[in-house]
Design a protein around this motif. Sequence first.
Motif, short mmCIF file in Angstrom:
data_model
loop_
_atom_site.label_atom_id
_atom_site.label_comp_id
_atom_site.label_asym_id
_atom_site.label_seq_id
_atom_site.Cartn_x
_atom_site.Cartn_y
_atom_site.Cartn_z
N LEU A 182 12.96 16.28 -16.53
CA LEU A 182 13.00 15.96 -14.42
C LEU A 182 11.83 16.04 -14.35
O LEU A 182 11.08 14.66 -13.43
CB LEU A 182 13.56 17.35 -14.32
N VAL A 183 10.88 17.05 -15.01
CA VAL A 183 9.46 15.98 -14.56
C VAL A 183 8.50 15.37 -15.35
O VAL A 183 7.35 14.95 -15.04
CB VAL A 183 8.56 17.87 -14.07
N GLY A 184 8.87 15.10 -16.70
CA GLY A 184 7.99 14.55 -17.20
C GLY A 184 8.26 12.82 -16.77
O GLY A 184 6.59 12.20 -17.48
N GLY A 185 8.81 11.99 -16.50
CA GLY A 185 8.79 10.89 -15.83
C GLY A 185 7.33 10.64 -14.74
O GLY A 185 6.77 9.68 -14.62
N PHE A 186 6.85 11.55 -14.36
CA PHE A 186 5.63 11.44 -13.31
C PHE A 186 4.71 11.46 -13.41
O PHE A 186 3.59 10.97 -13.58
CB PHE A 186 5.60 12.46 -11.73
N ILE A 187 5.16 12.16 -14.99
CA ILE A 187 3.41 12.58 -16.22
C ILE A 187 3.51 11.12 -16.71
O ILE A 187 2.41 10.88 -16.50
CB ILE A 187 3.82 13.43 -16.78
N ILE A 188 4.45 10.62 -17.48
CA ILE A 188 4.31 9.30 -18.01
C ILE A 188 3.38 8.34 -17.66
O ILE A 188 2.77 7.79 -17.68
CB ILE A 188 5.31 9.64 -18.77
N GLU A 189 4.26 7.85 -16.16
CA GLU A 189 4.10 7.00 -15.31
C GLU A 189 2.23 7.01 -14.66
O GLU A 189 1.32 6.15 -14.21
CB GLU A 189 4.72 6.56 -13.85
N ARG A 190 1.50 8.64 -14.60
CA ARG A 190 0.65 8.50 -14.44
C ARG A 190 -0.33 8.27 -15.75
O ARG A 190 -1.91 7.47 -15.62
CB ARG A 190 0.05 10.19 -14.23
N ILE A 191 -0.13 8.91 -16.83
CA ILE A 191 -0.86 8.73 -17.84
C ILE A 191 -1.20 7.81 -19.19
O ILE A 191 -1.55 8.18 -20.02
CB ILE A 191 -1.16 10.31 -18.67
N GLY A 192 0.38 6.93 -19.03
CA GLY A 192 0.95 6.49 -20.13
C GLY A 192 1.75 6.43 -20.86
O GLY A 192 1.62 7.19 -20.62
N TYR A 193 2.61 5.56 -20.94
CA TYR A 193 3.74 5.60 -22.35
C TYR A 193 2.79 5.68 -23.45
O TYR A 193 3.82 7.00 -24.07
CB TYR A 193 5.12 4.19 -21.57
N ILE A 194 2.30 5.03 -24.42
CA ILE A 194 2.15 5.24 -25.80
C ILE A 194 1.45 7.24 -25.60
O ILE A 194 1.78 7.11 -26.65
CB ILE A 194 2.00 4.49 -26.05
N LYS A 195 0.72 6.77 -25.04
CA LYS A 195 -0.55 8.01 -25.40
C LYS A 195 0.60 9.48 -24.31
O LYS A 195 0.32 10.09 -25.42
CB LYS A 195 -1.22 8.34 -24.03
N SER A 196 1.34 9.44 -23.79
CA SER A 196 2.80 10.79 -23.83
C SER A 196 3.00 11.20 -24.95
O SER A 196 3.95 11.72 -25.31
CB SER A 196 3.59 9.86 -22.51
N LEU A 197 3.99 9.23 -25.88
CA LEU A 197 4.36 9.46 -26.98
C LEU A 197 3.29 10.42 -27.83
O LEU A 197 3.83 11.16 -28.75
CB LEU A 197 4.80 8.66 -27.42
N LEU A 198 2.61 10.16 -27.78
CA LEU A 198 1.33 10.38 -29.01
C LEU A 198 0.77 11.83 -28.52
O LEU A 198 1.07 13.17 -29.33
CB LEU A 198 -0.19 9.58 -28.30
N ILE A 199 0.91 12.51 -27.35
CA ILE A 199 0.58 13.54 -26.95
C ILE A 199 1.67 14.78 -27.24
O ILE A 199 1.38 15.76 -27.50
CB ILE A 199 -0.23 13.99 -25.45
N PHE A 200 2.86 14.12 -26.84
CA PHE A 200 3.93 15.41 -26.81
C PHE A 200 4.98 15.45 -28.35
O PHE A 200 4.57 16.64 -28.10
CB PHE A 200 5.08 15.15 -25.69
#
Length: 386
Positions: free
Chosen positions: A257-275
Amino acid sequence: MRKNAYTIAIIYLLMMLIGIVENVKGPLIINIKTFYGVDYTMMGLFLSVGSFGFILSTFLGGFLADKIGRKSVLISGLILIIAGILGIFAARKFIVFLIFAFVMNMGMGLLEIGINAVASIVFIVNQALMMNLLHFFYGVGAIISPNMTVKLLHINFSWQQVYLTVGVIAFILMLAVLKIKMHGEEKHIARDKIDYIQILSDKRMWLFASMLGFYVASELGIGNWAVTFFSAQYKMDNTISSLYLGLFFATFTFGRLVGGFIIERIGYIKSLLIFSLVSSILIASGMAGRNFAFLISVAGFFYSIIFPTTIAIVMKEFKQHVTIIIAIILTISSTINMLANFLIGRLNDIFGVFIGFSAILIFMILVVFMSLILAKTETTDDLEKV
């Protein structure tokens, strides 16, 4: 976007149905095992047979979506799900049960490909956000499923009747799909020849497929085996074990629900690595003892964005025949998942459920390494673009 509002609402509900069907079996594995008098290896075979049905239909679904239309694929998927459930309800022999589980999962594969194919048309902007919201509804279904299952079992439903209840939900949604109007779909129906050799020779496609394969093996491994792990390793009763699984999917759903907003801010690929990294740490910690079991539930939040964000990156990376490419990626990833589920079942029988469940952690660690490879293979411009 507004003219597609009904279609978007329906594919969200269909994704919820996939969450329900996919996760109803977790709390029922012990019931099914007892009913047919089989061991954990055979239950692993049941999960693998289902994955094999999914594999065949994902590739076929991608081809059909480009040739005969997305709506037809959605309806075909729902028909197979309903037929499979009716067969499961009536099956008295394990081999017959496996056959109809195969049919049901073929329907699941067609339905998922149909949903992603429709999404590629109607999600025009903010694909990561829209895809995460779409998969948020998978999480809603995944929360509903184990809790609904336990409640139905408590009022003396048999496991077959639980499946039949899910079949009724699928039938109602099929009626709703009949009213979908696909605006401008004609221009998305492929008429040119598809170069499968070129697609299969693309190293990026194989990287995405491998990432998703090990991710799905880890996520579905939790859905399929967490109740068994909590019961056997931590001596929890079925209600408490199902509650922990339900909490995993609650945090999973909140993340989507909220992850999409986080991803749009920090970047798609960086989000994959962190999560994926945090997910690995939480699963490892949750396996350290009963007092830390809740961390497996918390991991759901970090699992949540990996699949839809990867699909969103694929939609951006590949401009032509994206439905076929997604179908091939899902076919390969489902093959990995099929083998992984059988492996987990076999490890459970030979070494015990702790070792079997450890495979789920290893799969997520592999996702971390593949995210690193993806980050290194993208240029700065690519990272900004996605």
